[in-house]
Write a protein that holds these residues in place. Structure first.
Motif, PDB file in Angstrom:
ATOM      1  N   ILE A 122      -1.889  -7.215   0.859  1.00 10.00           N
ATOM      2  CA  ILE A 122      -1.859  -6.396  -0.354  1.00 10.00           C
ATOM      3  C   ILE A 122      -2.978  -5.357  -0.332  1.00 10.00           C
ATOM      4  O   ILE A 122      -2.775  -4.196  -0.698  1.00 10.00           O
ATOM      5  CB  ILE A 122      -1.952  -7.299  -1.609  1.00 10.00           C
ATOM      6  CG1 ILE A 122      -0.665  -8.099  -1.762  1.00 10.00           C
ATOM      7  CG2 ILE A 122      -2.222  -6.479  -2.857  1.00 10.00           C
ATOM      8  CD1 ILE A 122      -0.723  -9.154  -2.844  1.00 10.00           C
ATOM      9  N   PHE A 123      -4.163  -5.761   0.120  1.00 14.22           N
ATOM     10  CA  PHE A 123      -5.282  -4.823   0.217  1.00 14.22           C
ATOM     11  C   PHE A 123      -4.971  -3.703   1.206  1.00 14.22           C
ATOM     12  O   PHE A 123      -5.242  -2.525   0.932  1.00 14.22           O
ATOM     13  CB  PHE A 123      -6.548  -5.574   0.633  1.00 14.22           C
ATOM     14  CG  PHE A 123      -7.751  -4.690   0.737  1.00 14.22           C
ATOM     15  CD1 PHE A 123      -8.369  -4.203  -0.401  1.00 14.22           C
ATOM     16  CD2 PHE A 123      -8.256  -4.338   1.969  1.00 14.22           C
ATOM     17  CE1 PHE A 123      -9.481  -3.376  -0.306  1.00 14.22           C
ATOM     18  CE2 PHE A 123      -9.361  -3.515   2.075  1.00 14.22           C
ATOM     19  CZ  PHE A 123      -9.969  -3.039   0.929  1.00 14.22           C
ATOM     20  N   HIS A 171      -1.469   3.239   1.370  1.00 12.90           N
ATOM     21  CA  HIS A 171      -0.475   3.983   0.601  1.00 12.90           C
ATOM     22  C   HIS A 171      -1.068   4.775  -0.553  1.00 12.90           C
ATOM     23  O   HIS A 171      -0.416   5.687  -1.055  1.00 12.90           O
ATOM     24  CB  HIS A 171       0.602   3.031   0.081  1.00 12.90           C
ATOM     25  CG  HIS A 171       1.551   2.591   1.143  1.00 12.90           C
ATOM     26  ND1 HIS A 171       2.671   3.305   1.490  1.00 12.90           N
ATOM     27  CD2 HIS A 171       1.534   1.517   1.964  1.00 12.90           C
ATOM     28  CE1 HIS A 171       3.299   2.691   2.458  1.00 12.90           C
ATOM     29  NE2 HIS A 171       2.636   1.599   2.773  1.00 12.90           N
ATOM     30  N   PHE A 172      -2.259   4.406  -0.983  1.00  7.82           N
ATOM     31  CA  PHE A 172      -2.853   5.118  -2.115  1.00  7.82           C
ATOM     32  C   PHE A 172      -4.184   5.767  -1.759  1.00  7.82           C
ATOM     33  O   PHE A 172      -4.394   6.938  -2.061  1.00  7.82           O
ATOM     34  CB  PHE A 172      -3.040   4.161  -3.304  1.00  7.82           C
ATOM     35  CG  PHE A 172      -1.749   3.624  -3.839  1.00  7.82           C
ATOM     36  CD1 PHE A 172      -0.872   4.427  -4.548  1.00  7.82           C
ATOM     37  CD2 PHE A 172      -1.394   2.305  -3.631  1.00  7.82           C
ATOM     38  CE1 PHE A 172       0.330   3.947  -5.033  1.00  7.82           C
ATOM     39  CE2 PHE A 172      -0.196   1.807  -4.108  1.00  7.82           C
ATOM     40  CZ  PHE A 172       0.667   2.627  -4.815  1.00  7.82           C
ATOM     41  N   ILE A 214      -5.248  10.098  -0.363  1.00 11.06           N
ATOM     42  CA  ILE A 214      -6.199  10.851  -1.188  1.00 11.06           C
ATOM     43  C   ILE A 214      -7.371  11.328  -0.338  1.00 11.06           C
ATOM     44  O   ILE A 214      -7.828  12.473  -0.457  1.00 11.06           O
ATOM     45  CB  ILE A 214      -6.680   9.973  -2.366  1.00 11.06           C
ATOM     46  CG1 ILE A 214      -5.518   9.716  -3.333  1.00 11.06           C
ATOM     47  CG2 ILE A 214      -7.838  10.627  -3.102  1.00 11.06           C
ATOM     48  CD1 ILE A 214      -5.848   8.737  -4.428  1.00 11.06           C
ATOM     49  N   ILE A 215      -7.856  10.455   0.558  1.00 14.34           N
ATOM     50  CA  ILE A 215      -8.973  10.836   1.428  1.00 14.34           C
ATOM     51  C   ILE A 215      -8.532  11.911   2.421  1.00 14.34           C
ATOM     52  O   ILE A 215      -9.261  12.886   2.673  1.00 14.34           O
ATOM     53  CB  ILE A 215      -9.528   9.588   2.163  1.00 14.34           C
ATOM     54  CG1 ILE A 215     -10.193   8.648   1.169  1.00 14.34           C
ATOM     55  CG2 ILE A 215     -10.516   9.977   3.253  1.00 14.34           C
ATOM     56  CD1 ILE A 215     -10.624   7.330   1.748  1.00 14.34           C
ATOM     57  N   SER A 216      -7.329  11.779   2.988  1.00  8.31           N
ATOM     58  CA  SER A 216      -6.881  12.738   4.006  1.00  8.31           C
ATOM     59  C   SER A 216      -6.635  14.130   3.394  1.00  8.31           C
ATOM     60  O   SER A 216      -6.792  15.129   4.088  1.00  8.31           O
ATOM     61  CB  SER A 216      -5.606  12.239   4.673  1.00  8.31           C
ATOM     62  OG  SER A 216      -4.531  12.204   3.755  1.00  8.31           O
ATOM     63  N   LYS A 217      -6.275  14.194   2.127  1.00  8.00           N
ATOM     64  CA  LYS A 217      -6.111  15.493   1.475  1.00  8.00           C
ATOM     65  C   LYS A 217      -7.432  16.059   0.978  1.00  8.00           C
ATOM     66  O   LYS A 217      -7.473  17.203   0.537  1.00  8.00           O
ATOM     67  CB  LYS A 217      -5.144  15.346   0.283  1.00  8.00           C
ATOM     68  CG  LYS A 217      -3.716  15.107   0.706  1.00  8.00           C
ATOM     69  CD  LYS A 217      -2.825  14.946  -0.506  1.00  8.00           C
ATOM     70  CE  LYS A 217      -1.413  14.633  -0.070  1.00  8.00           C
ATOM     71  NZ  LYS A 217      -0.535  14.395  -1.228  1.00  8.00           N
TER      72      LYS A 217
END
Length: 54
Positions: A35-36, A42-43, A47-50
């Motif tokens: 789950i981690f 997926h979340f 966000i980091i790559s953008k």
């Protein structure tokens, strides 16, 4: 009074119960890691790559 050998009333099978508990703990640990990893990839990673997180 007859000489009667005492019976062992306790059943000596702690290994099965202990083995099941280890399996259950392992299953919960693996499920938590999965789950981690799902949340991370997926979340958080998009966000980091953008560059939106920093």
């Amino acid at each position: 009074m007859r000489n009667v050998a005492q019976k062992e009333w306790r059943v000596n099978r702690p290994s099965r119960r202990f083995r099941f508990e280890i399996d259950q703990i392992s299953l919960l640990g693996v499920l938590t890691v999965m789950i981690f990893a799902y949340i991370l990839f997926h979340f958080i990673y998009p966000i980091i790559s953008k560059g939106l997180l920093w």
